[in-house]
Design an enzyme around this catalytic site. Structure first.
Site, mmCIF file in Angstrom:
data_model
loop_
_atom_site.group_PDB
_atom_site.id
_atom_site.type_symbol
_atom_site.label_atom_id
_atom_site.label_comp_id
_atom_site.label_asym_id
_atom_site.label_seq_id
_atom_site.Cartn_x
_atom_site.Cartn_y
_atom_site.Cartn_z
ATOM 1 N N GLU A 17 0.824 -1.211 0.000
ATOM 2 C CA GLU A 17 0.000 0.000 0.000
ATOM 3 C C GLU A 17 0.861 1.266 0.000
ATOM 4 O O GLU A 17 0.346 2.368 -0.141
ATOM 5 C CB GLU A 17 -0.920 -0.002 1.230
ATOM 6 C CG GLU A 17 -1.907 -1.156 1.231
ATOM 7 C CD GLU A 17 -2.577 -1.372 2.581
ATOM 8 O OE1 GLU A 17 -3.624 -2.017 2.613
ATOM 9 O OE2 GLU A 17 -2.050 -0.911 3.622
ATOM 10 N N ASP A 222 -11.845 -7.025 -1.236
ATOM 11 C CA ASP A 222 -12.621 -8.253 -1.003
ATOM 12 C C ASP A 222 -14.024 -7.877 -0.560
ATOM 13 O O ASP A 222 -14.323 -6.710 -0.323
ATOM 14 C CB ASP A 222 -11.918 -9.100 0.073
ATOM 15 C CG ASP A 222 -11.765 -8.359 1.386
ATOM 16 O OD1 ASP A 222 -12.627 -8.497 2.241
ATOM 17 O OD2 ASP A 222 -10.773 -7.612 1.556
#
Ligand code: SAH
Length: 263
Positions: A17, A222
């Site tokens: 990230e 997700d």
């Protein structure tokens, strides 16, 4: 505040990230505090400190407090991934938090459910100006860079077609939500939540307590249930890393034009 006086803290939980940011930092200097590497320097000309918080509320709370107290950051942004909690939010979409709540906070009957004891608050508001810039940055990334940065193969693999930027409530807790049972509990108790992750609300609380403006952006990795993508790590490398770098870069270019911060 003049642009010279601002110092942005950029937090991510996972290595992917933060991908690419340290590499483009000008004059980077790394200092280690409490098991974290804080890299100070300039990002696209603006004083900044980048750090990996690691995962979870305590990890990010310690990191956020250190960024503020030891490194003197004036603003904080957080980039990372999250699970979607509603159908309208899809894998590959982006959620910018306007408020954050700790879904696992429960000191009832002493305090109402979700309220952080002695603050009188359950929801913490992110800074409006910073969040607006972050949303704009996310939209610009989607419209200008998405197609050329994310390969067609990756888009197909994760069924990402036309990503959307959402703004709304994000819930955080020390739990990776991966079953319908856990997800339903969150949806039942906090019906407005758009995404679930493990750090945002803790960073929000610390920023609130220190009076530091902050904003949080999450790429949806997700569905916070059993059909989460088979390969979370692959998603991080192929999708989330490109999103994080692209959004932060767009954010900095907007920040430089921003009258609010230079007023
Ligand atoms: N498998 C990873 C662990 C990821 S933990 C590894 O080994 O490195 C999950 C991270 O992604 C946390 O930082 C959290 O904020 C975010 N996240 C993404 N989807 C999530 C979900 N469904 N529930 C909770 N956190 C989630």
């Amino acid at each position: 505040m003049s642009p010279q006086k601002i110092k942005i803290g950029v937090i991510s939980a996972l290595r992917e990230e933060q991908a690419g940011l340290i590499e483009v930092m000008q004059d980077p200097v790394t200092l280690k505090r409490g098991m974290r590497n804080y890299v100070s320097g300039r990002l696209w000309g603006i004083e900044s400190v980048c750090v990996l918080s690691r995962i979870g509320k305590v990890a990010v709370a310690a990191t956020t407090a250190t960024l503020i107290e030891s490194f003197g950051v004036t603003h904080i942004i957080f980039t990372g991934v999250a699970g979607a909690t509603v159908k309208a939010v899809r894998i590959g979409d982006i959620v910018v938090a306007n408020q954050l709540v700790q879904h696992d906070m429960n000191a009832s009957p002493l305090f109402p459910r979700f309220e952080v004891p002695l603050t009188g608050l359950s929801h913490f508001y992110s800074d409006k100006a910073l969040s607006t810039l972050l949303s704009q940055a996310a939209s610009q990334f989607i419209h200008q860079e998405f197609l050329e940065t994310i390969s067609e193969a990756s888009r197909q693999e994760f069924f990402i077609d036309r990503p959307v930027v959402h703004e709304g409530l994000i819930a955080s807790g020390d739990q990776f939500i991966s079953t319908a049972l856990e997800l339903n509990q969150i949806n039942d108790n906090l019906p407005d939540v758009l995404a679930v992750e493990m750090e945002g609300a803790a960073a929000a609380q610390v920023c609130f307590e220190f009076g530091i403006p902050f904003a949080i952006v999450r790429t949806i990795s997700d569905n916070a249930n059993e059909d989460s993508p088979v390969d979370f790590v692959k998603f991080l490398e192929k999708i989330a890393a490109c999103y994080a770098y692209g959004i932060v870069r767009q954010f900095y270019s907007l920040l430089k034009e921003e009258k609010l911060l230079s007023a």
